[in-house]
Design a protein around this motif. Structure first.
Motif, PDB file in Angstrom:
ATOM      1  N   GLY A   1     -23.597 -31.228  29.824  1.00 43.47           N
ATOM      2  CA  GLY A   1     -24.063 -32.574  30.057  1.00 43.47           C
ATOM      3  C   GLY A   1     -25.231 -32.638  30.999  1.00 43.47           C
ATOM      4  O   GLY A   1     -25.560 -31.676  31.707  1.00 43.47           O
ATOM      5  N   HIS A   2     -25.864 -33.802  31.014  1.00 45.03           N
ATOM      6  CA  HIS A   2     -27.018 -34.050  31.867  1.00 45.03           C
ATOM      7  C   HIS A   2     -26.587 -34.041  33.330  1.00 45.03           C
ATOM      8  O   HIS A   2     -25.626 -34.709  33.712  1.00 45.03           O
ATOM      9  CB  HIS A   2     -27.652 -35.387  31.502  1.00 45.03           C
ATOM     10  CG  HIS A   2     -28.873 -35.721  32.293  1.00 45.03           C
ATOM     11  ND1 HIS A   2     -29.968 -34.891  32.334  1.00 45.03           N
ATOM     12  CD2 HIS A   2     -29.172 -36.793  33.066  1.00 45.03           C
ATOM     13  CE1 HIS A   2     -30.893 -35.433  33.107  1.00 45.03           C
ATOM     14  NE2 HIS A   2     -30.437 -36.588  33.558  1.00 45.03           N
TER      15      HIS A   2
ATOM     16  N   ARG B   1     -25.061 -31.898  34.952  1.00 41.92           N
ATOM     17  CA  ARG B   1     -23.750 -31.303  35.143  1.00 41.92           C
ATOM     18  C   ARG B   1     -23.924 -29.844  35.538  1.00 41.92           C
ATOM     19  O   ARG B   1     -24.911 -29.199  35.158  1.00 41.92           O
ATOM     20  CB  ARG B   1     -22.935 -31.376  33.845  1.00 41.92           C
ATOM     21  CG  ARG B   1     -22.638 -32.773  33.358  1.00 41.92           C
ATOM     22  CD  ARG B   1     -21.501 -33.392  34.116  1.00 41.92           C
ATOM     23  NE  ARG B   1     -20.289 -32.595  34.017  1.00 41.92           N
ATOM     24  CZ  ARG B   1     -19.181 -32.835  34.698  1.00 41.92           C
ATOM     25  NH1 ARG B   1     -19.135 -33.853  35.537  1.00 41.92           N
ATOM     26  NH2 ARG B   1     -18.111 -32.080  34.540  1.00 41.92           N
TER      27      ARG B   1
ATOM     28  N   MET C   1     -19.345 -32.011  25.031  1.00 45.32           N
ATOM     29  CA  MET C   1     -20.725 -32.322  25.389  1.00 45.32           C
ATOM     30  C   MET C   1     -20.835 -33.805  25.720  1.00 45.32           C
ATOM     31  O   MET C   1     -20.232 -34.649  25.042  1.00 45.32           O
ATOM     32  CB  MET C   1     -21.689 -31.985  24.242  1.00 45.32           C
ATOM     33  CG  MET C   1     -21.726 -30.528  23.852  1.00 45.32           C
ATOM     34  SD  MET C   1     -23.093 -30.135  22.693  1.00 45.32           S
ATOM     35  CE  MET C   1     -22.668 -31.155  21.265  1.00 45.32           C
ATOM     36  N   ASP C   2     -21.622 -34.131  26.757  1.00 43.17           N
ATOM     37  CA  ASP C   2     -21.980 -35.523  27.031  1.00 43.17           C
ATOM     38  C   ASP C   2     -22.879 -36.015  25.908  1.00 43.17           C
ATOM     39  O   ASP C   2     -23.962 -35.458  25.682  1.00 43.17           O
ATOM     40  CB  ASP C   2     -22.754 -35.620  28.353  1.00 43.17           C
ATOM     41  CG  ASP C   2     -21.841 -35.729  29.551  1.00 43.17           C
ATOM     42  OD1 ASP C   2     -20.695 -36.155  29.392  1.00 43.17           O
ATOM     43  OD2 ASP C   2     -22.286 -35.372  30.656  1.00 43.17           O
TER      44      ASP C   2
ATOM     45  N   LEU D   1     -28.149 -36.682  22.503  1.00 43.17           N
ATOM     46  CA  LEU D   1     -27.981 -36.050  23.809  1.00 43.17           C
ATOM     47  C   LEU D   1     -29.334 -35.566  24.312  1.00 43.17           C
ATOM     48  O   LEU D   1     -30.279 -35.411  23.529  1.00 43.17           O
ATOM     49  CB  LEU D   1     -26.989 -34.897  23.750  1.00 43.17           C
ATOM     50  CG  LEU D   1     -27.341 -33.626  22.963  1.00 43.17           C
ATOM     51  CD1 LEU D   1     -26.376 -32.490  23.366  1.00 43.17           C
ATOM     52  CD2 LEU D   1     -27.250 -33.836  21.462  1.00 43.17           C
TER      53      LEU D   1
ATOM     54  N   SER E   1     -29.695 -30.578  27.420  1.00 42.13           N
ATOM     55  CA  SER E   1     -28.310 -30.219  27.116  1.00 42.13           C
ATOM     56  C   SER E   1     -28.225 -29.301  25.911  1.00 42.13           C
ATOM     57  O   SER E   1     -27.501 -28.295  25.926  1.00 42.13           O
ATOM     58  CB  SER E   1     -27.470 -31.477  26.873  1.00 42.13           C
ATOM     59  OG  SER E   1     -27.379 -32.267  28.031  1.00 42.13           O
TER      60      SER E   1
ATOM     61  N   ILE F   1     -17.844 -38.342  26.055  1.00 40.46           N
ATOM     62  CA  ILE F   1     -17.810 -36.904  25.817  1.00 40.46           C
ATOM     63  C   ILE F   1     -17.273 -36.681  24.412  1.00 40.46           C
ATOM     64  O   ILE F   1     -16.198 -37.175  24.057  1.00 40.46           O
ATOM     65  CB  ILE F   1     -16.926 -36.179  26.843  1.00 40.46           C
ATOM     66  CG1 ILE F   1     -17.556 -36.277  28.244  1.00 40.46           C
ATOM     67  CG2 ILE F   1     -16.740 -34.710  26.462  1.00 40.46           C
ATOM     68  CD1 ILE F   1     -16.703 -35.684  29.335  1.00 40.46           C
TER      69      ILE F   1
END
Length: 281
Positions: free
Chosen positions: A58-59, A61, A104-105, A135, A139, A225
């Motif tokens: 994720g962004h 993260r 994944m976000d 996304l 990512s 997510i």
């Protein structure tokens, strides 16, 4: 991994999320997760990824503590494409646990689509067999780097739609809708107190992705997510298995297994008709 084995594995998580009846005797080496018997390590990994929402891409993260594992390819007996399923090893407090899924976000696009243009059908079966998720470019670049580091395979750009103006990527993801197999689940947050992090949020299942996509008030872009299985294909010859570095890049395919969402957004422009497969103009 053989094709039938892959189909079984692809649906384990969705089956597990629907608390069904257990028809086998209790095994002391097995534990329950959402009404199903799994090994202790698998249960640990499932809780880590599905329940606690840990180690996802994720962004902004931290780097996920997960390794992409070597992919065993199989040839279907015709054509030039070889296929395989990617699995993953999570480092959970020093314990290495294997699982077939990553998180994944993403922004999940359930917004209305232009289904016809000049009399031609567009985006057939959208929200039923497939949909778009969005996304950040960073990512997906991280996913590609993990794939390269763990398997040796470079990832092609096929299947990714680049929006260079916003540094975003759209991915066509599959939705399981075959008869007798569970559809991907859609969960919404019911506890908005995120002070303890996303792993402390409480979610409620409101149906399958397909059921939610059919509801007019849900036709928005949902933040959350996504939990996915990943398969790959690569060109080769029927009598020689491709190996990294000597053949074409691998094409990745994502299948959405479950979604944990905490709201909608109007900050992402949805795709409303069939775009270029590489660039969003």
């Amino acid at each position: 991994m053989a094709a039938n084995e892959a189909n079984v594995n692809q649906n384990i998580a969705a089956q597990n999320e629907q608390a069904g009846q257990i028809d086998v005797d209790e095994d002391p080496n097995m534990v329950q997760w959402r009404g199903n018997l799994v090994t202790e390590k698998e249960a640990k990994a499932l809780r880590h990824v599905f329940d606690n929402l840990q180690d996802h891409f994720g962004h902004q993260r931290p780097d996920p503590r997960v390794r992409f594992n070597h992919v065993s390819l199989a040839h279907p007996g015709h054509g030039q494409k070889w296929h395989g399923d990617v699995d993953f090893t999570y480092d959970i407090d020093g314990d290495h646990c294997k699982l077939n899924y990553i998180g994944m976000d993403v922004c999940i696009d359930l917004a209305p689509k232009l289904v016809h243009k000049h009399g031609q059908p567009l985006l057939n079966d959208y929200g039923s067999t497939w949909l778009y998720v969005y996304l950040p470019q960073l990512s997906i670049d991280r996913v590609k780097s993990y794939m390269k580091a763990g398997t040796g395979w470079d990832v092609s750009g096929e299947g990714f739609i680049d929006d260079n103006n916003r540094s975003m990527v759209a991915i066509e993801v599959k939705l399981c809708n075959e008869s007798g197999q569970p559809e991907p689940s859609f969960w919404v947050v019911k506890d908005n107190d995120a002070s303890g992090g996303r792993g402390s949020m409480s979610f409620s299942r409101i149906g399958s992705v397909q059921e939610v996509a059919a509801q007019s008030h849900q036709k928005r872009i949902h933040r959350g997510i996504g939990i996915f299985s990943i398969s790959m294909e690569v060109y080769g010859t029927s009598n020689l298995e491709p190996t990294p570095g000597t053949w074409d890049e691998a094409k990745l395919s994502f299948t959405l297994v479950s979604a944990r969402t905490w709201g909608v957004t109007d900050c992402v422009a949805p795709i409303v008709y069939a775009p270029s497969k590489r660039h969003l103009d």
